[in-house]
Design an enzyme around this catalytic site. Structure first.
Site, PDB file in Angstrom:
ATOM      1  N   SER A 143     -10.610  74.409 -20.127  1.00 56.99           N
ATOM      2  CA  SER A 143     -10.876  75.589 -20.362  1.00 56.99           C
ATOM      3  C   SER A 143      -9.356  75.974 -21.099  1.00 56.99           C
ATOM      4  CB  SER A 143     -10.606  76.313 -18.641  1.00 56.99           C
ATOM      5  OG  SER A 143     -10.256  77.950 -19.012  1.00 56.99           O
ATOM      6  N   TYR A 156      -7.972  77.564 -10.001  1.00 63.06           N
ATOM      7  CA  TYR A 156      -7.881  77.180 -11.557  1.00 63.06           C
ATOM      8  C   TYR A 156      -7.957  76.466 -12.384  1.00 63.06           C
ATOM      9  CZ  TYR A 156     -11.996  78.912 -15.456  1.00 63.06           C
ATOM     10  OH  TYR A 156     -12.594  78.384 -16.403  1.00 63.06           O
TER      11      TYR A 156
END
Length: 289
Positions: A143, A156
């Protein structure tokens, strides 16, 4: 380069979002598929969608990537169905809203089991098969939050940074060993998927309005379509690109982090505040009309 036409690919998280779009685009380019997801209904719908657009062979596999035994079984079934399988996309992922103090340990482990260990176990399960091919490719989805780390995303970011570190080290190991396997790590910016809407909230998050605001903010920033993301990933596979950035926002944040590695968040915070102020003014103007 890793050719798409005539290849066979395993794609996790293929029932929706980037995974579903990627499966569709790979099939259109002549690639057979083993698609996997926990969402069986979404997976069947994706397979039916692909069948209407392409004659390629598609096998469907229910898979929870947080379960290593299921990943092993998936790899065995996928290779049995697709003997020349040479592309693996470790795409399945989840999101978790909350600051570190609002997330309990079980929730953090839940996210890591999917976003990080799912990638590691998927890579390990398929690597022997890939190593036997003339050319092969692993695609691990990290990401932009594997490059920058905003507040409220400690779990995350930790997992996505881990995916990046694991992938880069393994890529170097494969190169030193003269392996036929290439590896790309993908850093999407804002992509219009359901990951934010399907996210879990930390055990200490009790403000529903805050969750709604977070989803709204993500939706406003998610300007890249899953199809555009899939096409960018495929181009990266074909060119054997080690790092694949998706979206103008990802390119900008990557550059900002390079130039201000310890101070990028202050710059981003100011920009986000200005963007929010413009949005509020715009909404107010529309409401007064």
């Amino acid at each position: 380069m890793t050719a798409i036409s005539g290849s066979a690919a395993a794609v996790t998280g293929a029932a929706s979002g980037i995974g579903r779009a990627l499966a569709h685009e790979l099939a259109l380019r002549g690639c057979d598929l083993a698609i996997a997801d926990r969402d069986e209904a979404g997976l069947q719908a994706a397979a039916a969608e692909i069948a209407k657009a392409s004659p390629r062979k598609v096998t469907v596999h229910r898979l929870d990537v947080s379960e290593p035994d299921q990943i092993t079984a998936f790899a065995q079934a996928a290779v049995t169905a697709h003997r020349s399988l040479n592309i693996v996309v470790n795409n399945a992922g989840v999101a978790l809203l909350g600051e570190f103090g609002e997330i309990d340990q079980a929730q953090m482990e839940w996210l890591f089991n999917i976003n990080f260990w799912g990638v590691v176990h998927g890579t390990r399960a398929f690597l022997p098969q890939l190593s036997r091919q003339r050319e092969a490719h692993i695609v691990n989805i990290s990401s932009i939050f594997g490059i920058i780390a905003p507040p409220g995303q400690s779990a995350y970011c930790a997992a996505k940074f881990a995916v990046r570190g694991f992938s880069e080290s393994l890529r170097h190991e494969l190169a030193v060993a003269n392996s036929p396997v290439r590896l790309s790590v993908v850093h999407p910016g804002g992509v219009a998927t359901s990951i934010a809407r399907n996210s879990r909230a930390g055990a200490g998050v009790t403000d529903n309005a805050r969750r709604a605001e977070s989803i709204e903010r993500f939706d406003a920033l998610a300007r890249t379509t899953p199809t555009a993301a899939a096409q960018r990933i495929i181009a990266g596979i074909e060119k054997n690109q080690p790092r694949i950035l998706i979206g103008k926002d990802a390119y900008f944040m990557d550059l900002l982090q390079r130039f201000r590695p310890a101070r990028y968040w202050k710059t981003m915070q100011r920009m986000m505040e200005k963007t929010a102020a413009r949005r509020i003014a715009r909404d107010a103007a529309r409401a007064s009309q």
